[in-house]
Scaffold this active site. Structure first.
Site, PDB file in Angstrom:
ATOM      1  N   ASP A 176      79.457  20.623   2.611  1.00 29.78           N
ATOM      2  CA  ASP A 176      79.252  19.337   2.576  1.00 29.78           C
ATOM      3  C   ASP A 176      77.788  19.160   3.001  1.00 29.78           C
ATOM      4  OD1 ASP A 176      81.774  19.039   1.810  1.00 29.78           O
ATOM      5  OD2 ASP A 176      82.566  18.238   3.727  1.00 29.78           O
ATOM      6  N   ASP A 231      77.894   6.434  24.384  1.00 34.72           N
ATOM      7  CA  ASP A 231      77.027   7.570  23.960  1.00 34.72           C
ATOM      8  C   ASP A 231      76.469   7.417  22.609  1.00 34.72           C
ATOM      9  OD1 ASP A 231      77.757   8.587  26.614  1.00 34.72           O
ATOM     10  OD2 ASP A 231      78.820  10.409  25.672  1.00 34.72           O
ATOM     11  N   THR A 283      86.160  10.843   7.040  1.00 36.69           N
ATOM     12  CA  THR A 283      86.774  12.072   7.639  1.00 36.69           C
ATOM     13  C   THR A 283      85.512  12.950   8.053  1.00 36.69           C
ATOM     14  OG1 THR A 283      86.430  12.954   5.250  1.00 36.69           O
ATOM     15  CG2 THR A 283      88.524  12.120   5.800  1.00 36.69           C
TER      16      THR A 283
END
Length: 292
Positions: A72, A175, A186
């Protein structure tokens, strides 16, 4: 058909896979384009079917379809290169998860034949763009997955104020903060507890990373209006990144980021026989019950 190959040349196993794909394309009579350094590493001297270009951008501009070989991360890199050119991208996964690049290497030959014969469609994935406040001279940055605001220090949290279409949404003490597209839902968004969004919905999701207030949760907003994110106080040390790449958008400036839907989409090649929900079940083991 003119097909451009994009690969991370620092990983030897991906070069090996790219040689296999190049051989399939040549055998099928297709024109292979790539950056000249990749051509050299593939041991493929330029020929009637293999053409070298000085840059990846030039190779992409001249091609009909881009094949991204890797995971990816390579798809995200390829998306940054294609940008508004609108060239379709076929991802062949040689990485680990391969959620976007969902064609596996053993399926490459069959996938390439479908590509050549036109047995495919494109699936549009919209991108977000970010600029620094009202700076008209600011060069925007784009994200297919997400923008991330995170702390530079390992000690302190960051404080961000978020506005949607000019109206204050919330002050986040956390954070970090993620602004994700449906494509990126996703990715880091999901790891941080955010929702899964179908790729075709025109929304973005704001997800805090480890927020101080337990009542602070993800928020899904329409993508046809803008989000503005500022640091309060302004002197905080905050890293801003797009798709995992550190951006200098707020370099030497107070953090004041305007995010909205960009005016171009990324075109992913969709082959027959695959569905989004099937990918969720296979890649993320979505809904799997180990007791069965």
């Amino acid at each position: 058909m003119n097909i451009c190959l994009i690969v991370n040349s620092n990983l030897p196993e991906r070069l090996t896979a790219t040689r296999q794909i190049r051989d399939i394309l040549v055998r099928e009579g297709q024109q292979v384009f790539a950056q000249e350094g990749i051509i050299t590493l593939l041991d493929a001297p330029p020929s009637d079917q293999v053409q070298a270009f000085e840059t990846e951008q030039q190779a992409i501009a001249a091609c009909d379809v881009v094949i991204s070989v890797g995971g990816d991360g390579t798809i995200l890199h390829t998306a940054r290169l294609t940008g508004p050119l609108g060239k379709p991208i076929l991802g062949i996964n040689v990485g680990k998860l391969g959620f976007l690049a969902d064609t596996q290497l053993p399926e490459a030959e069959a996938a390439i034949r479908q590509l050549i014969t036109g047995n495919w469609q494109t699936e549009k994935r919209f991108t977000l763009k970010a600029t620094n406040g009202d700076d008209a001279d600011c060069e925007p940055v784009f994200a297919l997955n997400e923008f991330l605001f995170t702390r530079q220090s390992a000690v302190s949290m960051i404080t961000l104020e978020v506005y949607f279409d000019g109206e204050k949404v919330n002050k986040y003490w956390a954070d970090g903060l993620i602004v994700a597209t449906p494509t990126g839902s996703t990715a880091y968004n999901l790891s941080a507890g955010g929702p899964i969004l179908l790729p075709e919905v025109s929304v973005m999701v704001i997800t805090p990373v480890c927020p101080h207030a337990l009542t602070t949760r993800s928020l899904v907003l329409p993508a046809n209006r803008s989000v503005r994110i500022t640091a309060v106080p302004a002197d905080q040390q905050i890293l801003f990144s797009n798709d995992g790449k550190i951006s200098n958008l707020n370099e030497n400036k107070p953090l004041d980021i305007q995010i909205e839907r960009s005016d171009f989409d990324i075109q992913l090649v969709k082959l027959p026989g695959r569905s989004y929900f099937e990918t969720l079940r296979e890649k993320l083991m979505w809904g799997m019950d180990l007791r069965e």
